[in-house]
Design a protein around this motif. Structure first.
Motif, short mmCIF file in Angstrom:
data_model
loop_
_atom_site.label_atom_id
_atom_site.label_comp_id
_atom_site.label_asym_id
_atom_site.label_seq_id
_atom_site.Cartn_x
_atom_site.Cartn_y
_atom_site.Cartn_z
N ASP A 116 0.87 -1.17 0.00
CA ASP A 116 0.00 0.00 0.00
C ASP A 116 0.91 1.23 0.00
N VAL A 117 0.68 2.10 -0.93
CA VAL A 117 1.51 3.30 -1.05
C VAL A 117 0.62 4.53 -1.07
N ASP A 118 1.19 5.64 -0.68
CA ASP A 118 0.47 6.91 -0.77
C ASP A 118 0.69 7.50 -2.15
N LYS A 127 -2.65 13.68 -0.34
CA LYS A 127 -2.25 12.27 -0.40
C LYS A 127 -3.46 11.39 -0.19
N SER A 129 -4.15 6.93 -0.07
CA SER A 129 -3.50 5.63 -0.19
C SER A 129 -4.12 4.85 -1.35
N SER A 131 -4.90 1.80 -1.40
CA SER A 131 -5.98 0.94 -0.92
C SER A 131 -7.30 1.70 -0.82
N ASP A 132 -7.26 3.01 -0.57
CA ASP A 132 -8.49 3.80 -0.52
C ASP A 132 -9.13 3.94 -1.89
#
Length: 149
Positions: A116-118, A127, A129, A131-132
């Protein structure tokens, strides 16, 4: 055309040196420092990456006595343009396809769980993520990326 491009053996040697410089620990550190999305201006990330690639190309060219002023485009683009049908040259250049992502996320393989990265919005610099962004968890998240060289 840059005159050194006519000498295939010289081009092979330059590309080999270019690869060494790109994969050198000091280049990786420079890359990680300058490309850190939490510190760098997100609108400049591509320019920063190109600057690092050009710095490595200048070192490889200089080590072979070639004046970097002969470059009118990035070295990888120039090599692909002139040796696009030469499998040996292209095989030597293949490290470029994986260089950028590898320094951030390691050696992912098909089927691995992605980290998971921003992500940073270019306009707002806010920012979010990754996953969002994956709203429907029942379906796979597809990430499409590319580059212009």
């Amino acid at each position: 055309m840059a005159s050194f491009m006519e000498d295939r053996d010289l081009v092979m040697s330059i590309v080999a040196r270019f690869k060494e410089v790109m994969e050198d620990e000091s280049t990786k550190q420079k890359y990680n420092q300058r490309m850190d999305p939490n510190k760098a201006d997100p609108t400049r990330l591509i320019a920063i990456m190109n600057d690092i690639i050009n710095e490595c190309a200048i070192i490889a060219l200089s080590d072979h006595g070639v004046d970097a002023e002969q470059l009118t485009v990035r070295l990888p683009s120039l090599v692909r343009k002139h040796y696009g049908n030469d499998k040996e040259v292209l095989a030597l250049m293949s490290f470029m396809a994986q260089h950028g992502a590898r320094s951030w996320i390691g050696d992912l393989k098909v089927g691995d769980t992605r980290p998971d990265v921003d992500l940073v919005a270019i306009e707002t610099k806010g920012k979010i993520s990754l996953s969002d962004l994956h709203i429907n968890k029942e379906r796979p998240l597809v990430i499409v990326s590319g580059s212009i060289s």
